[in-house]
Design an enzyme around this catalytic site. Structure first.
Site, PDB file in Angstrom:
ATOM      1  CB  CYS A  16       3.713   4.814   7.095  1.00  0.00           C
ATOM      2  SG  CYS A  16       2.159   5.426   6.297  1.00  0.00           S
ATOM      3  CB  CYS A  18       0.820  -0.240   8.547  1.00  0.00           C
ATOM      4  SG  CYS A  18       1.331  -1.637   7.264  1.00  0.00           S
ATOM      5  CB  CYS A  41       2.031   7.543   2.755  1.00  0.00           C
ATOM      6  SG  CYS A  41       1.095   7.396   0.863  1.00  0.00           S
TER       7      CYS A  41
END
Length: 133
Positions: free
Chosen positions: A85, A11, A89
């Site tokens: 997020c 996150c 990523c």
């Protein structure tokens, strides 16, 4: 998937959702699954309201500091669970990715965090089932 799968929870701050998810997975799966968490912009400390909410169900997530998400941490994971997020990523072929849309507990009351905690537990139980069957 390896014999003992590695799950990485990501996150933004690695202070709430990803920490609660990691705490539940560690608690419920024990050493059958390697559990990690990280954040794209980690805070200095774990969210105290998240710590309190997890303590209510007998899980301590207060130890340790939030960690920065690295390319290596994603490469080492079999399953990557993202929680708000966005595009932070990195994506690698052959990995299993899940995106869990959950409210951010940052700045919320314990009353608001409890349903988030309970939803995370429900999803963790499903994740464990999918990894072990």
């Amino acid at each position: 998937m390896t014999e003992r799968p590695t799950v990485l929870f990501v996150c933004v701050h690695n202070a709430g959702r990803s920490r609660m998810a990691a705490g539940f997975l560690q608690h419920l799966a024990g050493d059958r699954i390697d559990v990690r968490s990280a954040g794209s912009a980690p805070k200095d400390a774990v969210n105290p309201v998240a710590v309190d909410a997890m303590a209510e169900v007998g899980i301590d997530i207060g130890a340790g500091e939030p960690k920065l998400l690295t390319v290596d941490s994603v490469k080492q994971a079999d399953v990557v669970v993202t929680m708000g997020c966005g595009d932070a990523c990195p994506i690698f072929p052959g990995k299993r990715y899940e995106d869990w849309e959950l409210d951010d507990p940052a700045g919320q009351s314990i009353e608001a965090v409890r349903p988030i905690r309970d939803e995370i537990r429900r999803r963790i139980e499903g994740l464990i089932h999918s990894l072990e069957h």
